[in-house]
Design a protein around this motif. Structure first.
Motif, PDB file in Angstrom:
ATOM      1  N   ALA A  12      -4.870  43.009  31.849  1.00  0.00           N
ATOM      2  CA  ALA A  12      -3.759  42.601  30.990  1.00  0.00           C
ATOM      3  C   ALA A  12      -2.857  41.628  31.743  1.00  0.00           C
ATOM      4  O   ALA A  12      -2.449  41.904  32.868  1.00  0.00           O
ATOM      5  CB  ALA A  12      -2.967  43.822  30.532  1.00  0.00           C
ATOM      6  N   PRO A  13      -2.516  40.487  31.142  1.00  0.00           N
ATOM      7  CA  PRO A  13      -1.751  39.463  31.881  1.00  0.00           C
ATOM      8  C   PRO A  13      -0.262  39.738  32.007  1.00  0.00           C
ATOM      9  O   PRO A  13       0.375  39.268  32.952  1.00  0.00           O
ATOM     10  CB  PRO A  13      -1.984  38.200  31.048  1.00  0.00           C
ATOM     11  N   ARG A  14       0.313  40.501  31.070  1.00  0.00           N
ATOM     12  CA  ARG A  14       1.767  40.603  31.041  1.00  0.00           C
ATOM     13  C   ARG A  14       2.347  41.169  32.333  1.00  0.00           C
ATOM     14  O   ARG A  14       3.349  40.652  32.845  1.00  0.00           O
ATOM     15  CB  ARG A  14       2.214  41.478  29.863  1.00  0.00           C
ATOM     16  N   ALA A  15       1.745  42.219  32.857  1.00  0.00           N
ATOM     17  CA  ALA A  15       2.311  42.875  34.032  1.00  0.00           C
ATOM     18  C   ALA A  15       2.386  41.915  35.218  1.00  0.00           C
ATOM     19  O   ALA A  15       3.392  41.881  35.951  1.00  0.00           O
ATOM     20  CB  ALA A  15       1.478  44.106  34.393  1.00  0.00           C
ATOM     21  N   ARG A  16       1.348  41.111  35.405  1.00  0.00           N
ATOM     22  CA  ARG A  16       1.355  40.164  36.521  1.00  0.00           C
ATOM     23  C   ARG A  16       2.385  39.055  36.305  1.00  0.00           C
ATOM     24  O   ARG A  16       3.042  38.614  37.250  1.00  0.00           O
ATOM     25  CB  ARG A  16      -0.041  39.576  36.719  1.00  0.00           C
ATOM     26  N   ILE A  17       2.509  38.580  35.064  1.00  0.00           N
ATOM     27  CA  ILE A  17       3.505  37.544  34.797  1.00  0.00           C
ATOM     28  C   ILE A  17       4.912  38.078  35.039  1.00  0.00           C
ATOM     29  O   ILE A  17       5.751  37.412  35.671  1.00  0.00           O
ATOM     30  CB  ILE A  17       3.352  37.024  33.349  1.00  0.00           C
ATOM     31  N   GLU A  18       5.182  39.287  34.556  1.00  0.00           N
ATOM     32  CA  GLU A  18       6.503  39.884  34.773  1.00  0.00           C
ATOM     33  C   GLU A  18       6.746  40.157  36.256  1.00  0.00           C
ATOM     34  O   GLU A  18       7.866  39.982  36.759  1.00  0.00           O
ATOM     35  CB  GLU A  18       6.617  41.195  33.979  1.00  0.00           C
ATOM     36  N   LEU A  19       5.706  40.579  36.969  1.00  0.00           N
ATOM     37  CA  LEU A  19       5.852  40.843  38.404  1.00  0.00           C
ATOM     38  C   LEU A  19       6.123  39.551  39.162  1.00  0.00           C
ATOM     39  O   LEU A  19       6.956  39.523  40.088  1.00  0.00           O
ATOM     40  CB  LEU A  19       4.586  41.523  38.929  1.00  0.00           C
ATOM     41  N   ALA A  20       5.448  38.474  38.760  1.00  0.00           N
ATOM     42  CA  ALA A  20       5.689  37.176  39.407  1.00  0.00           C
ATOM     43  C   ALA A  20       7.123  36.711  39.170  1.00  0.00           C
ATOM     44  O   ALA A  20       7.784  36.202  40.086  1.00  0.00           O
ATOM     45  CB  ALA A  20       4.696  36.147  38.877  1.00  0.00           C
ATOM     46  N   ARG A  21       7.622  36.886  37.966  1.00  0.00           N
ATOM     47  CA  ARG A  21       9.013  36.505  37.675  1.00  0.00           C
ATOM     48  C   ARG A  21      10.000  37.329  38.496  1.00  0.00           C
ATOM     49  O   ARG A  21      11.026  36.819  38.947  1.00  0.00           O
ATOM     50  CB  ARG A  21       9.289  36.688  36.186  1.00  0.00           C
ATOM     51  N   LEU A  22       9.670  38.609  38.668  1.00  0.00           N
ATOM     52  CA  LEU A  22      10.554  39.468  39.446  1.00  0.00           C
ATOM     53  C   LEU A  22      10.572  39.026  40.913  1.00  0.00           C
ATOM     54  O   LEU A  22      11.642  38.967  41.542  1.00  0.00           O
ATOM     55  CB  LEU A  22      10.095  40.923  39.335  1.00  0.00           C
ATOM     56  N   HIS A  23       9.410  38.695  41.468  1.00  0.00           N
ATOM     57  CA  HIS A  23       9.351  38.204  42.850  1.00  0.00           C
ATOM     58  C   HIS A  23      10.145  36.901  42.989  1.00  0.00           C
ATOM     59  O   HIS A  23      10.846  36.691  44.000  1.00  0.00           O
ATOM     60  CB  HIS A  23       7.901  37.974  43.270  1.00  0.00           C
ATOM     61  N   GLN A  24      10.043  36.049  41.981  1.00  0.00           N
ATOM     62  CA  GLN A  24      10.786  34.792  42.022  1.00  0.00           C
ATOM     63  C   GLN A  24      12.287  35.059  41.986  1.00  0.00           C
ATOM     64  O   GLN A  24      13.069  34.399  42.686  1.00  0.00           O
ATOM     65  CB  GLN A  24      10.365  33.913  40.830  1.00  0.00           C
ATOM     66  N   ARG A  25      12.682  36.031  41.183  1.00  0.00           N
ATOM     67  CA  ARG A  25      14.098  36.401  41.106  1.00  0.00           C
ATOM     68  C   ARG A  25      14.581  36.959  42.432  1.00  0.00           C
ATOM     69  O   ARG A  25      15.741  36.744  42.825  1.00  0.00           O
ATOM     70  CB  ARG A  25      14.302  37.419  39.990  1.00  0.00           C
ATOM     71  N   MET A  26      13.705  37.665  43.144  1.00  0.00           N
ATOM     72  CA  MET A  26      14.065  38.251  44.431  1.00  0.00           C
ATOM     73  C   MET A  26      13.965  37.244  45.566  1.00  0.00           C
ATOM     74  O   MET A  26      14.216  37.581  46.731  1.00  0.00           O
ATOM     75  CB  MET A  26      13.173  39.472  44.705  1.00  0.00           C
ATOM     76  N   GLY A  27      13.575  36.004  45.224  1.00  0.00           N
ATOM     77  CA  GLY A  27      13.518  34.950  46.228  1.00  0.00           C
ATOM     78  C   GLY A  27      12.268  34.932  47.069  1.00  0.00           C
ATOM     79  O   GLY A  27      12.239  34.287  48.126  1.00  0.00           O
ATOM     80  N   ASP A  28      11.214  35.592  46.615  1.00  0.00           N
ATOM     81  CA  ASP A  28       9.962  35.649  47.378  1.00  0.00           C
ATOM     82  C   ASP A  28       8.935  34.742  46.700  1.00  0.00           C
ATOM     83  O   ASP A  28       8.118  35.186  45.890  1.00  0.00           O
ATOM     84  CB  ASP A  28       9.455  37.089  47.439  1.00  0.00           C
ATOM     85  N   ALA A  29       8.991  33.441  47.028  1.00  0.00           N
ATOM     86  CA  ALA A  29       8.096  32.466  46.392  1.00  0.00           C
ATOM     87  C   ALA A  29       6.644  32.717  46.770  1.00  0.00           C
ATOM     88  O   ALA A  29       5.734  32.521  45.955  1.00  0.00           O
ATOM     89  CB  ALA A  29       8.509  31.057  46.789  1.00  0.00           C
ATOM     90  N   ALA A  30       6.384  33.146  48.019  1.00  0.00           N
ATOM     91  CA  ALA A  30       5.005  33.398  48.450  1.00  0.00           C
ATOM     92  C   ALA A  30       4.375  34.525  47.639  1.00  0.00           C
ATOM     93  O   ALA A  30       3.214  34.435  47.215  1.00  0.00           O
ATOM     94  CB  ALA A  30       4.979  33.740  49.938  1.00  0.00           C
ATOM     95  N   ALA A  31       5.135  35.611  47.423  1.00  0.00           N
ATOM     96  CA  ALA A  31       4.625  36.726  46.615  1.00  0.00           C
ATOM     97  C   ALA A  31       4.407  36.285  45.165  1.00  0.00           C
ATOM     98  O   ALA A  31       3.453  36.708  44.506  1.00  0.00           O
ATOM     99  CB  ALA A  31       5.590  37.900  46.672  1.00  0.00           C
ATOM    100  N   THR A  32       5.291  35.408  44.688  1.00  0.00           N
ATOM    101  CA  THR A  32       5.128  34.897  43.325  1.00  0.00           C
ATOM    102  C   THR A  32       3.812  34.148  43.186  1.00  0.00           C
ATOM    103  O   THR A  32       3.057  34.360  42.231  1.00  0.00           O
ATOM    104  CB  THR A  32       6.301  33.962  42.962  1.00  0.00           C
TER     105      THR A  32
END
Length: 383
Positions: free
Chosen positions: A214-234
């Motif tokens: 399912a794609p949603r969880a990964r997209i939401e997780l990537a946005r959360l990493h971006q919000r936390m300032g972790d571009a590499a994890a995103t």
């Protein structure tokens, strides 16, 4: 003592005559009852076939009065009341059935299910929930659980919805892994809105493990990493998305450009976008490629719109290419551009595949029909 046979000879005709008279009386009563009830019943059926529900209800009420023990007439009458929106009368009919002590187990379960439907249609969700829970272990269990799932989704009670979905999955009543992942994502959004980012991340990681496809969880997780300032994890999560659900990459294309620019890895992101665009052209992938190339070579970047037009006609791509062009009569350029953008705006919407509801943004659950994953990751023009 001598046995007198004359009494036998005399008694036999009398007994025969009494028996015959009793049978005639019973038959007469039976005929009278059968004339009253079936006549009203068939009259109601005829009205139903002619879509005359008012007359059908009157006929069934007459039939029920003539034969109050017939459960089928009660079910027919209750269903008619529900279809007409007379939910109070439908509830009374089905509650009357449930109060009868002579009702069979099958009819009792059927009446309980009908009563739950009455409450659902009437919008009495609390009473509907109670009625549906009483159907556990009956032939109506699967239908009841699906109705409970709809109630909890409507009230956004995601833990309860997750519990029902987990029980249905365990009972082999369907695959609910993707839906459970959605429930976890909804809970993660609530936690994120409250500033509980670590808790939100844990829920999203659980959602990824629950439904890896399912794609949603990964997209939401990537946005959360971006919000936390972790571009590499995103970038790591988005690369996983491209492998697990490549069709959903257009939904995260702009996020990929933002994270790659922040992490200084635009070349890798560009290669990923081009590879997926060549396989399946998409407007969002095209815009992301143009955004990456526009930093160093704006003119060359805009050539991507022309290449897209060579592959397939697109009013959206044409409007975006024309936005940077110099026309011979430049004074008319703003009017032409506005007209093109106005014409292409509806083509950039998303459309629900289940009910056709269109929206400017992508929804995981359709606001119109409440279906999950009914919005493709492509714009209307691309469908």
């Amino acid at each position: 003592m001598d046995f007198d046979l004359s009494w036998i000879l005399l008694g036999l005709p009398i007994a025969f005559g009494l028996g015959w008279l009793a049978s005639r009386l019973d038959l007469r009563q039976l005929r009278q009852d059968s004339r009253r009830a079936p006549k009203a019943y068939f009259k109601g059926l005829n009205y139903l076939l002619n879509e005359q529900q008012d007359q059908a209800i009157d006929a069934f009420i007459e039939a029920v009065q003539n034969d109050p023990d017939t459960t089928e007439l009660h079910f027919a009458l209750g269903n008619l009341f529900r279809r007409r929106g007379e939910y109070n009368r439908a509830v009374r009919v089905h509650e009357h059935l449930l109060s009868r002590g002579d009702l069979s187990r099958g009819d009792r379960e059927r009446a309980q299910h009908a009563l739950a439907l009455d409450f659902l249609k009437a919008g009495l969700l609390d009473r509907a929930e109670d009625a549906l829970r009483r159907l556990e272990g009956t032939p109506f269990e699967t239908q009841a659980r699906m109705a409970l799932l709809a109630i909890y989704e409507r009230s956004r009670d995601w833990p309860q919805a997750s519990d029902i979905a987990r029980r249905m999955q365990g009972a082999h009543q369907g695959d609910f892994s993707t839906r459970q992942a959605h429930y976890l994502c909804e809970q993660a959004q609530a936690r994120s809105a409250q500033g509980e980012l670590d808790a939100a991340r844990a829920l999203l990681e659980q959602a990824v493990a629950t439904a890896p496809q399912a794609p949603r969880a990964r997209i939401e997780l990537a946005r959360l990493h971006q919000r936390m300032g972790d571009a590499a994890a995103t970038l790591r999560v988005l690369n996983e998305l491209a492998e697990a659900a490549p069709a959903a990459l257009p939904l995260a294309a702009s996020l990929l450009v933002e994270a790659a620019s922040a992490a200084g890895r635009t070349d890798a992101a560009h290669a990923l976008l081009v590879r997926h665009y060549e396989a399946t052209p998409a407007l969002d992938l095209l815009d992301a490629i143009v955004a990456l190339e526009a930093v160093g070579a704006p003119e060359r970047a805009r050539e991507w719109y022309v290449r897209h037009l060579e592959r397939e006609p697109s009013l959206v791509a044409a409007a975006r290419w024309l936005a940077g062009e110099q026309l011979t009569q430049q004074q008319f350029h703003p009017q032409v551009q506005r007209a093109l953008e106005h014409a292409s705006r509806p083509l950039t919407r998303y459309r629900c595949a289940a009910c056709g509801f269109e929206a400017r943004q992508h929804f995981w659950q359709c606001p119109g029909c409440q279906s999950w994953d009914s919005y493709p990751a492509r714009r209307v023009e691309e469908l």
